[in-house]
Design a protein around this motif. Structure first.
Motif, PDB file in Angstrom:
ATOM      1  N   UNK A   1       0.771  -1.287  -0.105  1.00  0.00           N
ATOM      2  CA  UNK A   1      -0.115  -0.096   0.063  1.00  0.00           C
ATOM      3  C   UNK A   1       0.784   1.114  -0.121  1.00  0.00           C
TER       4      UNK A   1
ATOM      5  N   UNK B   1      -9.550  12.635  -7.282  1.00  0.00           N
ATOM      6  CA  UNK B   1      -9.554  12.360  -6.176  1.00  0.00           C
ATOM      7  C   UNK B   1     -10.434  11.527  -5.415  1.00  0.00           C
ATOM      8  N   UNK B   2     -11.955  11.823  -5.713  1.00  0.00           N
ATOM      9  CA  UNK B   2     -12.767  10.962  -4.864  1.00  0.00           C
ATOM     10  C   UNK B   2     -13.147   9.683  -5.528  1.00  0.00           C
ATOM     11  N   UNK B   3     -13.011   9.617  -6.993  1.00  0.00           N
ATOM     12  CA  UNK B   3     -13.362   8.450  -7.586  1.00  0.00           C
ATOM     13  C   UNK B   3     -12.173   7.308  -7.432  1.00  0.00           C
ATOM     14  N   UNK B   4     -10.759   7.804  -7.618  1.00  0.00           N
ATOM     15  CA  UNK B   4     -10.048   7.076  -7.817  1.00  0.00           C
ATOM     16  C   UNK B   4      -8.739   7.182  -6.560  1.00  0.00           C
ATOM     17  N   UNK B   5      -8.947   8.237  -5.909  1.00  0.00           N
ATOM     18  CA  UNK B   5      -8.030   8.363  -4.722  1.00  0.00           C
ATOM     19  C   UNK B   5      -6.586   8.866  -5.404  1.00  0.00           C
TER      20      UNK B   5
ATOM     21  N   UNK C   1      -5.828   0.743  -6.187  1.00  0.00           N
ATOM     22  CA  UNK C   1      -6.855  -0.421  -6.661  1.00  0.00           C
ATOM     23  C   UNK C   1      -7.627   0.253  -7.936  1.00  0.00           C
TER      24      UNK C   1
ATOM     25  N   UNK D   1     -10.140   0.124 -10.331  1.00  0.00           N
ATOM     26  CA  UNK D   1     -11.520  -0.608 -10.503  1.00  0.00           C
ATOM     27  C   UNK D   1     -11.948  -0.276 -12.059  1.00  0.00           C
TER      28      UNK D   1
ATOM     29  N   UNK E   1     -19.927   4.809 -11.688  1.00  0.00           N
ATOM     30  CA  UNK E   1     -19.738   5.169 -10.393  1.00  0.00           C
ATOM     31  C   UNK E   1     -21.077   6.159  -9.919  1.00  0.00           C
TER      32      UNK E   1
ATOM     33  N   UNK F   1     -18.341   6.215  -0.933  1.00  0.00           N
ATOM     34  CA  UNK F   1     -17.393   6.040  -1.977  1.00  0.00           C
ATOM     35  C   UNK F   1     -15.903   5.974  -1.435  1.00  0.00           C
ATOM     36  N   UNK F   2     -15.539   6.954  -0.820  1.00  0.00           N
ATOM     37  CA  UNK F   2     -14.010   6.818  -0.252  1.00  0.00           C
ATOM     38  C   UNK F   2     -13.723   6.031   0.758  1.00  0.00           C
TER      39      UNK F   2
ATOM     40  N   UNK G   1     -11.443   3.029  -0.296  1.00  0.00           N
ATOM     41  CA  UNK G   1     -10.384   3.014   0.236  1.00  0.00           C
ATOM     42  C   UNK G   1     -10.260   2.842   1.884  1.00  0.00           C
TER      43      UNK G   1
END
Lengths: 431, 143
Positions: free
Chosen positions: A1, A75-79, A142, A144, A206, B115-116, B120
């Motif tokens: 991670x 940032x929200x969907x994929x980080x 991760x 998706x 999403x 979602x976060x 995550x």
């Protein structure tokens, strides 16, 4: 991670808003062009005014809004975080505005110099966007189905850009041949299916279940849909390059994955758990029905000798499907972003905290205003389609389309004005 | 196990929210009050399970105190409580437009927050707290 995730990665509000609020202005410009040019615009698919109009909408409205939304949603969907969002937004947005205007100008004026400069500016703006967003997407922890779909969409944008640059240099009088015909078909296919279509699919995975409370898209569909669009697109491209006579078989097949997407999404929406509808839902439904209509007309176009059916299919895809999907997103993202940034400003102020509240999303952008825009856009779409058969309707369609974009612009810019007023109210609290 | 339990709880809250919203949209104040009370109680319970059990354990296991994902999640929980309060006030005043407006805002906030968490935080927590997941689940349910 990887390193600890800081989930508070939202970029400054000016990063997404500059793109999202510029988009309807380009729509107004495109509608104005149609209003002035009238039925001359739609005379043939090579009409310079039609090519200018297509790029004002494709780049100025659709790509503009999608770039802004991606910078916010990553940032929200994929980080995935984007370093230095402000300078990147300035270059991408500034370049997209300037490049789109120059490109449209190049078509209208037939100016090789404008094509050459437009090509350079768009290469920097979109090339920069692709590399920045691409590196964030490929770093995602991760990945998706949605992340993988966005990666493919970005590759679609890259292919569109490269084909577009080759075409623009042909126009620019650099001695390169103008790759009209196959080159244009490929450019258009990658733009519509590879970039716009694939991105809508990836984001819909999403946002449709999230905002409309539907069941998730079936796992198998999520895994295969976007790659299927990519594979079919590549096969169609290879066929059209090496075996042009088989093209007519390839392009209708291209539409199959998108048809599956439209039917699956309409099915999910029909069984949504959230019963209260809104403008965003209406735009999704309009867009998906328009997508199915575009596919049906596009498939039928093979049986006609004229460009009419193909033009109609592209109109339905751009002005019906893509534009509606963008509006469905705008009506969620713009008021929420403003609410969120106001809320954060209040939390940061000891004097304002617990004393004032930001206006909620529906107070920022009342539902009847969004519905009024929806009504105008629907009417404009119907008339744009009718104008393909009865050219005397072109100017009426253009006027309605202009009105729709103007109402969208007013709806969004009013939210920004309210944001500024509320910021002053918060900052003035306790002084 | 933890992720599955908390994710299902998210969906339950969604359904309760949707019922309250539908009642308010129909102009049925009494039904909206009943559905909202149920939604609010369940959401408050969910936030407590995370703040009193999951987050402290996660912070302990990873050494991320006051920074990292849980700090942001706690802040968003506060924003949710503020919106719940506004919805409550609107219901008391029978101002259904304000109730629906605050509700739409709360829903978008919750959905992007979930979602976060689901993509995550929960997977990270499953990894960090694998050994103690069973007892943690019991402590959360006992709240």
């Amino acid at each position: 991670m990887n390193a600890p995730l800081a989930l508070e990665q939202a970029p400054p509000i000016s990063v997404p808003l500059r793109f999202l609020l510029t988009a309807p202005l380009f729509g107004m410009l495109a509608a104005t062009l149609l209003l002035i040019g009238g039925d001359e615009v739609l005379a043939t698919r090579w009409s310079p005014l039609l090519l200018a109009l297509t790029h004002l909408v494709g780049l100025g409205v659709l790509t503009m809004a999608m770039c802004g939304a991606l910078l916010q949603l990553l940032p929200v969907l994929v980080g995935a975080q984007i370093a230095q969002p402000l300078p990147i937004a300035a270059v991408c947005h500034g370049g997209l505005v300037l490049g789109t205007l120059l490109l449209a100008g190049g078509f209208v004026a037939g100016s090789g110099a404008m094509f050459a400069v437009a090509a350079g500016v768009l290469a920097i703006a979109l090339g920069g966007f692709i590399s920045v967003v691409g590196s964030a997407l490929w770093r995602a922890d991760r990945p998706d189905a949605s992340t993988r779909g966005m990666r493919l969409a970005l590759l679609g944008l890259l292919a569109t850009l490269l084909l577009g640059l080759a075409l623009a240099l042909g126009h620019a009088g650099t001695g390169l041949p103008l790759w009209r015909g196959t080159g244009t078909d490929l450019h258009l296919a990658f733009a519509l299916a590879g970039w716009v279509g694939t991105l809508v699919v990836a984001v819909a995975y999403q946002v449709v279940p999230m905002f409309q409370m539907t069941a998730p898209y079936p796992q198998s569909l999520r895994a295969w849909l976007a790659p299927a669009i990519g594979v079919v697109l590549l096969v169609a491209a290879a066929l059209s390059a090496w075996a042009p006579q088989s093209q007519s078989l390839a392009w209708p097949v291209l539409a199959l994955p998108l048809a599956v997407f439209a039917i699956a999404t309409l099915g999910l929406l029909a069984h949504r758990r959230r019963k209260v509808g809104d403008a965003s839902l209406a735009f999704w439904r309009l867009g998906l029905v328009a997508l199915l209509a575009a596919i049906a007309v596009g498939a039928a176009s093979r049986f006609f000798a004229t460009d009419l059916a193909m033009q109609l299919a592209v109109t339905l895809f751009i002005a019906g499907f893509a534009l509606s999907a963008v509006c469905a997103m705008l009506y969620k993202i713009v008021p929420f972003l403003v609410w969120l940034h106001l809320q954060q400003r209040i939390s940061a102020s000891a004097a304002a905290r617990h004393r004032i509240f930001p206006p909620n999303m529906k107070a920022l952008l009342p539902e009847p205003r969004a519905r009024a825009h929806f009504g105008l856009q629907l009417a404009a779409l119907v008339l744009l389609v009718a104008a393909a058969f009865w050219p005397f309707l072109v100017r009426t369609a253009a006027a309605l389309w202009f009105a729709a974009f103007a109402v969208l612009a007013r709806n969004l810019w009013t939210v920004l004005a309210r944001y500024r007023v509320e910021c002053e109210r918060i900052d003035g609290c306790g002084t | 196990m933890l992720a599955k339990f908390l994710t299902e709880d998210h969906r339950d809250c969604d359904d309760q929210f949707a019922r309250a919203e539908a009642a308010a949209s129909d102009g049925d104040v009494a039904a909206a009050r009943a559905a909202f009370a149920e939604f609010e109680a369940n959401l408050a319970h969910h936030l407590e399970m995370e703040e009193r059990v999951l987050f402290p354990e996660f912070e302990q296991a990873t050494g991320m105190h006051g920074v990292g994902p849980t700090a942001v999640m706690r802040m968003e929980h506060e924003q949710m409580r503020s919106l719940l309060g506004q919805m409550q006030g609107a219901l008391a005043a029978e101002d259904l437009d304000s109730f629906l407006g605050a509700g739409e805002t709360l829903n978008v906030l919750i959905q992007q927050h979930n979602m976060k968490e689901e993509h995550m935080l929960y997977p990270m927590a499953e990894q960090a707290l694998a050994a103690s997941a069973g007892p943690l689940l019991e402590r959360m349910q006992a709240l």
